[in-house]
Design an enzyme around this catalytic site. Structure first.
Site, PDB file in Angstrom:
ATOM      1  CB  SER A 303     -62.883 -13.041 -53.313  1.00  0.00           C
ATOM      2  OG  SER A 303     -61.594 -13.602 -53.519  1.00  0.00           O
ATOM      3  CE  LYS A 304     -59.525  -4.930 -52.991  1.00  0.00           C
ATOM      4  NZ  LYS A 304     -59.115  -4.171 -54.082  1.00  0.00           N
ATOM      5  NE  ARG A 305     -56.994 -12.700 -49.656  1.00  0.00           N
ATOM      6  CZ  ARG A 305     -57.142 -13.914 -49.113  1.00  0.00           C
ATOM      7  NH1 ARG A 305     -56.459 -14.937 -49.563  1.00  0.00           N
ATOM      8  NH2 ARG A 305     -57.981 -14.086 -48.111  1.00  0.00           N
ATOM      9  CD  GLU A 308     -55.916  -7.339 -55.872  1.00  0.00           C
ATOM     10  OE1 GLU A 308     -55.311  -7.862 -54.913  1.00  0.00           O
ATOM     11  OE2 GLU A 308     -56.580  -6.278 -55.783  1.00  0.00           O
TER      12      GLU A 308
END
Ligand code: GLU
Length: 536
Positions: A303-305, A308
């Site tokens: 996921s994006k989170r 990152e």
């Protein structure tokens, strides 16, 4: 059922074809005519689509879906179509479509038909096809496969609460509940007409059968089946007149002659609804292929989170901005869920197009390995001619000394340092000492500047000072260093390390003697003098 023959040709209804070929009509006619008839049954072109919703920048998972579609299309000499699924106005993000198009272009994926290069099946933006979906929704109502539903939000909430209270944990608007709701199946005909005429808000819902097993063959997952009793009476047309994803997706895949639907696993659970729609319209169902998820190295879906937190760029544009090689990203993504079945790893886009088949796509999730991506990046970086890299380095550098440097000199420098970097922008940092004298020294490396360093460096300096300019080359420079360490009875590193610090400012880097030869005698002597003065 479709049958593939002659590489790119698909017979979409082989049973019918076999029947027709045996018919008296076919038996009595010439071969050319048979071929003409054949082409009627065969969709002579594979057509696949990448159908993103413009809700943000093109995610790396979206790029892989686009890539697999593209490789499949090219492998079959087919067409790759971009369709923008922008019917959900609330999630629309300005510039997202442009980002999708630019990202595909940067990656080397060529769109055969799309919003900016329409073919015969446009428009390619769903928001521009609103009337088409309405017409098809009405067709389903006429066939009594869909119906108008006038329930308000309160009424829907009330129904759910009521069912929850009576022990149903996931209440649905389905074959049972629809009978007690406000829709064109329960209301008298004249009331329905009155409501429609008065402009009352309504949605159109699909009449999902109560007990039916919906089966299909997925080209990657094999046999898949779903029970209809787990499905909601899917909304097809919303109260704002826009279609939902399901209706628009099916109508467009049909109207755009899509032969294969290749998309992420997250859409697998939508497929039974789509199958019901195809059956309701009486349309042929395209072949389905659901790609495995991309997983984060620490587990779970990427996921994006969690990307990152793992330092993984998530959007295609980040890779462009962070100076990754597009060929490396493509090669890496191709192997994220697929492999050609041997131990080869490096393939250009053209080779991937030749090699790609859906039967070699894995079912299980594919873990994103950033180190592997950097490994690909290093390969594609080193593969480029130094001259070409020099132009790239100039275009991305903000240092004037590099921007204005001599192309030949910069190319030679790049030839020396490119083996030691993973990305093109790292060349700038590593190479800057070739263009400017160091004015400070790397703290850690300075620990290697010992008490006897100045003496050894001065000794070496006096030897190289005597060299004529044309003898200032790597072999001689190395020989003179060996002389000094021999005379002084010290190890190689005792002189090598302080000399490197003096000339480059750093404790590591490309071959020092070749570097000194490139930097030139005057500059090397000046740097050594400065270091001797500064570090003593
Ligand atoms: N619009 C959907 C998406 O955003 C398309 C899914 C599909 O390919 O059917 O991915």
């Amino acid at each position: 059922m479709s049958l593939r023959i002659y590489g790119s040709l698909y017979i979409h209804n082989p049973i019918k074809l076999a029947f027709d070929l045996k018919s008296p009509y076919f038996l009595g006619i010439k071969n050319e005519l048979i071929l003409t008839e054949l082409s009627y049954f065969m969709k002579d072109t594979v057509r696949v689509r990448f159908a993103p919703s413009p809700t943000g920048f093109l995610h790396i998972g979206g790029l892989r879906t686009a890539l697999y579609n593209y490789l499949f299309a090219r492998n079959h000499s087919g067409k790759f179509i971009l369709r923008i699924e922008d019917t959900d106005q609330s999630r629309y993000v300005e510039n997202a479509e442009q980002d999708i198009i630019e990202s595909l272009e940067w990656s080397g994926i060529k769109i055969d038909e799309g919003p900016s290069n329409p073919g015969d099946f446009g428009p390619y933006r769903q928001s521009e096809r609103k009337e088409i979906y309405r017409k098809y929704a009405e067709e389903l109502i006429e066939k009594e496969i869909a119906y108008y539903a006038f329930d308000t939000t309160e009424e829907l909430d009330f129904m759910r609460e009521r069912l929850q209270k009576s022990g149903n944990p996931s209440p649905k608007y389905d074959a049972v509940t629809r009978q007690s709701m406000k829709n064109s199946l329960t209301l008298p005909q004249d009331e329905v007409e009155k409501l429609l005429g008065s402009g009352a808000e309504y949605v159109v819902r699909l009449k999902v059968p109560r007990r039916e097993t919906i089966r299909f063959e997925d080209l990657i997952r094999g046999h898949v089946s779903f029970e209809s009793k787990g499905l909601d009476d899917q909304v097809l047309l919303k109260s704002d007149g826009m279609p939902t994803y399901h209706l628009a997706n099916v109508v467009d895949d049909h109207l755009m002659n899509i032969t294969h639907v290749i998309r992420g696993e997250e859409w697998l659970s939508s497929t039974p609804k789509h199958i019901l729609l195809y059956q309701a319209f009486g349309w042929e169902i395209p072949q389905m292929a659901h790609l495995p998820l991309i997983m984060s190295p620490s587990g779970g879906k990427l996921s994006k989170r969690n990307a990152e937190s793992e330092g993984i760029p998530i959007n295609t544009k980040d890779y462009n901005e962070q100076n990754y090689e597009p060929e490396a990203l493509i090669n890496f993504l191709a192997y994220l869920g697929w492999s050609p079945g041997d131990d080869s790893e490096i393939h250009s886009m053209d080779e991937l197009c030749r090699l790609f088949t859906l039967d070699r796509v894995s079912k299980g999730g594919a873990v994103f390995n950033h180190k592997k991506l950097l490994w690909y990046n290093e390969h594609y970086l080193r593969d480029q001619p130094d001259r070409q890299l020099a132009a790239r380095v100039k275009s991305i550098s903000d240092k004037d000394v590099i921007k204005n440097s001599d192309d030949e000199y910069l190319s030679m420098v790049i030839g020396l340092v490119k083996e030691r970097v993973s990305k093109v922008d790292e060349i700038i940092d590593m190479a800057s000492f070739f263009f400017e004298d160091p004015d400070s020294y790397d703290e850690d490396s300075l620990k290697k500047w010992k008490d006897d360093s100045a003496l050894l460096v001065s000794e070496y300096r006096s030897k190289i000072e005597k060299l004529p300019d044309d003898a200032f080359e790597a072999g001689t420079l190395k020989k003179l260093l060996e002389e000094v360490i021999h005379e002084k009875g010290v190890g190689f590193g005792k002189l090598m390390m302080p000399l490197r610090i003096a000339v480059t400012g750093q404790g590591f880097g490309p071959d020092l003697f070749t570097s000194m030869a490139l930097i030139g005698k005057t500059s090397v002597l000046r740097r050594v003098d400065f270091a001797l003065e500064k570090l003593n």
